[in-house]
Design an enzyme around this catalytic site. Sequence first.
Site, PDB file in Angstrom:
ATOM      1  N   CYS A 157       0.852  -1.193   0.000  1.00 43.93           N
ATOM      2  CA  CYS A 157       0.000   0.000   0.000  1.00 43.93           C
ATOM      3  C   CYS A 157       0.889   1.244   0.000  1.00 43.93           C
ATOM      4  O   CYS A 157       1.742   1.405   0.882  1.00 43.93           O
ATOM      5  CB  CYS A 157      -0.902  -0.003   1.240  1.00 43.93           C
ATOM      6  SG  CYS A 157      -1.841   1.533   1.431  1.00 43.93           S
ATOM      7  N   ASP A 213      -0.400  -5.585   0.752  1.00 45.88           N
ATOM      8  CA  ASP A 213      -1.718  -5.981   0.263  1.00 45.88           C
ATOM      9  C   ASP A 213      -1.598  -7.376  -0.322  1.00 45.88           C
ATOM     10  O   ASP A 213      -0.551  -7.742  -0.868  1.00 45.88           O
ATOM     11  CB  ASP A 213      -2.203  -5.009  -0.823  1.00 45.88           C
ATOM     12  CG  ASP A 213      -2.582  -3.650  -0.260  1.00 45.88           C
ATOM     13  OD1 ASP A 213      -3.080  -3.597   0.875  1.00 45.88           O
ATOM     14  OD2 ASP A 213      -2.366  -2.638  -0.950  1.00 45.88           O
ATOM     15  N   LEU A 257       3.483 -18.781 -19.277  1.00 46.90           N
ATOM     16  CA  LEU A 257       3.143 -18.710 -17.848  1.00 46.90           C
ATOM     17  C   LEU A 257       4.342 -18.468 -16.933  1.00 46.90           C
ATOM     18  O   LEU A 257       4.224 -17.781 -15.917  1.00 46.90           O
ATOM     19  CB  LEU A 257       2.441 -20.001 -17.417  1.00 46.90           C
ATOM     20  CG  LEU A 257       1.042 -20.200 -17.997  1.00 46.90           C
ATOM     21  CD1 LEU A 257       0.432 -21.491 -17.469  1.00 46.90           C
ATOM     22  CD2 LEU A 257       0.149 -19.022 -17.640  1.00 46.90           C
ATOM     23  N   GLU A 263      -6.860   0.035  -7.677  1.00 49.57           N
ATOM     24  CA  GLU A 263      -7.375   0.455  -8.981  1.00 49.57           C
ATOM     25  C   GLU A 263      -6.230   0.559  -9.986  1.00 49.57           C
ATOM     26  O   GLU A 263      -6.349   0.148 -11.148  1.00 49.57           O
ATOM     27  CB  GLU A 263      -8.078   1.825  -8.884  1.00 49.57           C
ATOM     28  CG  GLU A 263      -9.404   1.799  -8.153  1.00 49.57           C
ATOM     29  CD  GLU A 263      -9.240   1.883  -6.627  1.00 49.57           C
ATOM     30  OE1 GLU A 263      -8.080   1.911  -6.147  1.00 49.57           O
ATOM     31  OE2 GLU A 263     -10.275   1.913  -5.927  1.00 49.57           O
TER      32      GLU A 263
END
Lengths: 137, 137, 137, 137, 137, 137, 137, 137, 137, 137
Positions: I47, I54, I71, I89
Amino acid sequence: MTPTGSLSELEKQKMYSEAPEIDTFDNPRPNRDYVNSIKVAEFTSVCPKTGLPDFGTISIDYVADQKCLELKSLKYYFLSYRNRGIFYEAVTNQILDDLVATCQPRFMEVTGEFSARGAISSTIVATYRKEGFEFKP
Amino acid sequence: MTPTGSLSELEKQKMYSEAPEIDTFDNPRPNRDYVNSIKVAEFTSVCPKTGLPDFGTISIDYVADQKCLELKSLKYYFLSYRNRGIFYEAVTNQILDDLVATCQPRFMEVTGEFSARGAISSTIVATYRKEGFEFKP
Amino acid sequence: MTPTGSLSELEKQKMYSEAPEIDTFDNPRPNRDYVNSIKVAEFTSVCPKTGLPDFGTISIDYVADQKCLELKSLKYYFLSYRNRGIFYEAVTNQILDDLVATCQPRFMEVTGEFSARGAISSTIVATYRKEGFEFKP
Amino acid sequence: MTPTGSLSELEKQKMYSEAPEIDTFDNPRPNRDYVNSIKVAEFTSVCPKTGLPDFGTISIDYVADQKCLELKSLKYYFLSYRNRGIFYEAVTNQILDDLVATCQPRFMEVTGEFSARGAISSTIVATYRKEGFEFKP
Amino acid sequence: MTPTGSLSELEKQKMYSEAPEIDTFDNPRPNRDYVNSIKVAEFTSVCPKTGLPDFGTISIDYVADQKCLELKSLKYYFLSYRNRGIFYEAVTNQILDDLVATCQPRFMEVTGEFSARGAISSTIVATYRKEGFEFKP
Amino acid sequence: MTPTGSLSELEKQKMYSEAPEIDTFDNPRPNRDYVNSIKVAEFTSVCPKTGLPDFGTISIDYVADQKCLELKSLKYYFLSYRNRGIFYEAVTNQILDDLVATCQPRFMEVTGEFSARGAISSTIVATYRKEGFEFKP
Amino acid sequence: MTPTGSLSELEKQKMYSEAPEIDTFDNPRPNRDYVNSIKVAEFTSVCPKTGLPDFGTISIDYVADQKCLELKSLKYYFLSYRNRGIFYEAVTNQILDDLVATCQPRFMEVTGEFSARGAISSTIVATYRKEGFEFKP
Amino acid sequence: MTPTGSLSELEKQKMYSEAPEIDTFDNPRPNRDYVNSIKVAEFTSVCPKTGLPDFGTISIDYVADQKCLELKSLKYYFLSYRNRGIFYEAVTNQILDDLVATCQPRFMEVTGEFSARGAISSTIVATYRKEGFEFKP
Amino acid sequence: MTPTGSLSELEKQKMYSEAPEIDTFDNPRPNRDYVNSIKVAEFTSVCPKTGLPDFGTISIDYVADQKCLELKSLKYYFLSYRNRGIFYEAVTNQILDDLVATCQPRFMEVTGEFSARGAISSTIVATYRKEGFEFKP
Amino acid sequence: MTPTGSLSELEKQKMYSEAPEIDTFDNPRPNRDYVNSIKVAEFTSVCPKTGLPDFGTISIDYVADQKCLELKSLKYYFLSYRNRGIFYEAVTNQILDDLVATCQPRFMEVTGEFSARGAISSTIVATYRKEGFEFKP
């Protein structure tokens, strides 16, 4: 739908901060040791350090002696923690002390499971056993 | 589809409030201690204080002696609580007493799990053990 | 896709009502007490009273002595109950007796969990222990 | 994306049928009895009777003495069963024997849970205990 | 517990292989398009190729026109598949055809979910729609 | 239990690397568009880059035209991937191409769900639709 | 939203690699043996061999003596493992040693459940018991 | 705990067989189409054919117009089915008719999910839509 | 077990803060629109406001055009967020932008599900669609 | 652990009854329509009729325009309902109105799921859509 029967602001403040007396009723089988488990799913109190709310589930397992806990008055007892500041360890032990004093059981265990804060969750389990009592179902 | 075979209002009232006799049959292995567990998922009775319905699940675990409980008559026994007013502690202990009297088992445990009222749910566990019986599977 | 290899009506009737012999094989570690658990998920038999089908799951937990149960022949053994009328208590104890006779284990427990009829479900647990055997893993 | 680093057909055949040596490392707390549980979710071998594949989960619970099992080499050990024909009872006991030989633990339990064949599933639990060892956490 | 009311072997054979007629009753709201869903959890039939039993769940979703399906006779209809040999695709479509013929619904969908054989499971969904019918709840 | 009927090493190698022909049978309701879903729970192949095994579940949803897929031969088709090196995207599309060629359906969707590697899991969904076909159940 | 109160890069590096001191507070019921369980859901450290991250859940169950663990400082203690290289066995035992040194409990058990790598997952359970302590709730 | 406030036998009989009026209150946002979903978990009525109890869950989803349903009076409305004989299709449609008449919503859907009888369970979904109403959230 | 192959502190710092290039490989079926879903279960970043970590799960669903995402390199791309400060976001949209730039798909949707902070959890879903592309499986 | 930083009784009363302003921050991708979902798990308010607490989960799904909702201030906004008396329908619509006014989104849906009272639970879903806005991901 007129909100008759609403509580006054004062009554609500009292309900949410002062523990009422808990009712009991006569154990219907005092000669038998049987287990009575009660789960209170929507317990909430306030963290005394941050003022933020805590949420959890309180479970009570007990072997009644002469008295059983009456569930409706127990609900009001738990409501009285809503605006009180108290830590997890203290609240779980306090509930055990209060309920033992109320119904003087042969055995009682109180479990407080508190929801996660910062990905850390806590569970406290405190137990009372009447001296000399041993469970022999 | 004519509702032939319907119960009269009187028969229904009786079925939902008076406990019938419970049938038994001979234990097919009386020399072996084995566990027989029965779960009754749709138990309902009435709260004697409010008149509102209670719902729950009744579990019976027993070690038969000479007699086993017959399931169909047991179903009718449980139906007879539908309109009777009785508390959780009393109903669980009453079922234990009735079933012990019916089949005189070596061991029996009755568990009543009752659904939440005001976010508080209850479970009662009552146990009978024939004197001197110890389970050695 | 010609149904070659189909069973005749007669073979099918026999397969679904007469118990075949169960094969065994030599225990690969007869000197070690270890647990072998087998779960049979699609057991079905017939209620001798109503003629209606019963459904359930049979679990077998055993400690082999010299012989282990062979799974394919065990499957055919369980198929033989499909059209036989037998009660829950009898079928669970019968399976225990048959399997103990087949492989003479040190310990065996058979659990029959039968699905609900009229919201009532049943579980039977029957156990055999060779005299003097105590499990010390 | 050129498949550099690919295994030759020969290396693959070897990896999928011959058990490699399992590495160990020094137990960081040899003076403490603590439990180490390892779950291997994608175990597969071959049924020696039908040639068809078996699938399952292998769990290992052990109390290390001087050596712990290294997980990467353990993964290759389990890969070596992919094309080998072996029964459930044998494979579970073989894994126990191999791992006990590798790290000489104070206690080890190997559980093989094998997926259903014809609605019948199997679980084998085999245990080793060093003579005189008793777990006192 | 005398097994009065038992079926003769002949009645049982018939019940488990010949489809009886399915009863209907008058739709209580023929002017409203509403959905009626029925789930039959313990369906079993026989694989015509191997003679081994198949197990599954049959779901019926329909919009009744003038007639609704009566559940008790429907139960006996499903029992009649117990000893019949029939493939998954055929049985699902056959049930749809039989039930459409019985109650002539505005819409019906039959779903057969069959349990795994060799780790392969199957679901068949067959649908009938009365010409011109469009569901507008 | 003599392992008669065992596969030779050569037969096993072939079964686990060469795709056999897939059988079909006549669609019992070619005039009806109905959905046939097949779930293959224990799919395994080999990563062409690392030689390590991949595991997953393959689902097939199709609307048959004249031919349905026979499940037993389909099982052998999937076994043939066990020792083949192939990427997730390629294997899912290859299965779709093979099954469309085999039974020429009106619609087919193949879903490959592959288990996690390094906490990353993959699902591939590839679809075939016969020109002009629109599903109108 | 200006990121006031942000940590400098240096503070973050320190927070994520150096263990801070853990706070304690006075046990509110030192005369009672009760269980305090703490679950830390988002533990992450680094594999010392590959440098890749490990993820897991750490659970602590303890009976406090004079001191309880304060949860907020405990959270920062666990953050300090984020960029440290340490094996599963070492980290679980290290946490036990650190927390025992901090609060000198009567009993403590630390469980580290680590997520799967290559389909292999690990759980380590290490326990401390003050000499002579026996739990008698 | 004196059972003051208890219902007389007569009041109880009435409460469990006669539908009371359902209260409403003014929609707080009549200009907005929003969805209001109510789930009634412990519905029970009586099968008119056998006199045996039925159990289920009733769900109501509606878009209010001028009036919302008041939950407490709704609870008493549902209690009135306890001793009434009524089929699944009838009860679901009757509830829809009663509630539409009470609050004249823009849209309402009533779902009755009834528990299994003889392994067959039923769900009925009936819908009302005010003429011309189209939901545009 | 010498930790050969370990990363230097510098390499680790770089791996955990700088996004590497993501590899692609040729789409094996560029003429077919099929869906490729990738789930990354152990995503973690920091954060930017508090410096605290987070945690979450990132899902990517895309229809490849000429290139598929490889991958293993994708795994390293996600590792590079471990010590970077970025909001929910921003990170979800950044991942979408980076992956679209890498493989220029016909369609891509990135979902970031982030775990609860103070009982509040967040999910962000961002979507890219190549101009004129419409999915017609 | 001195409770420095504690809230005064007055601050707590205010925090639990007066809605604070909600912060916003600039949408990092204002040109893209993407979905932002926020789940608030421990919502509680007071029933205006009985004074008893209500509990629930509030979910918010929105497409931001120029502003995003800042989560920490949102948490304090939800705390302000703790001691306020408000009905389910009103609280869900009020939250929608407040949040739309705060960040003027292109689209927003608020879902309030409230826990059971007397076995009846409620969910309210209210939606706002900016005029002319249509979601085209």
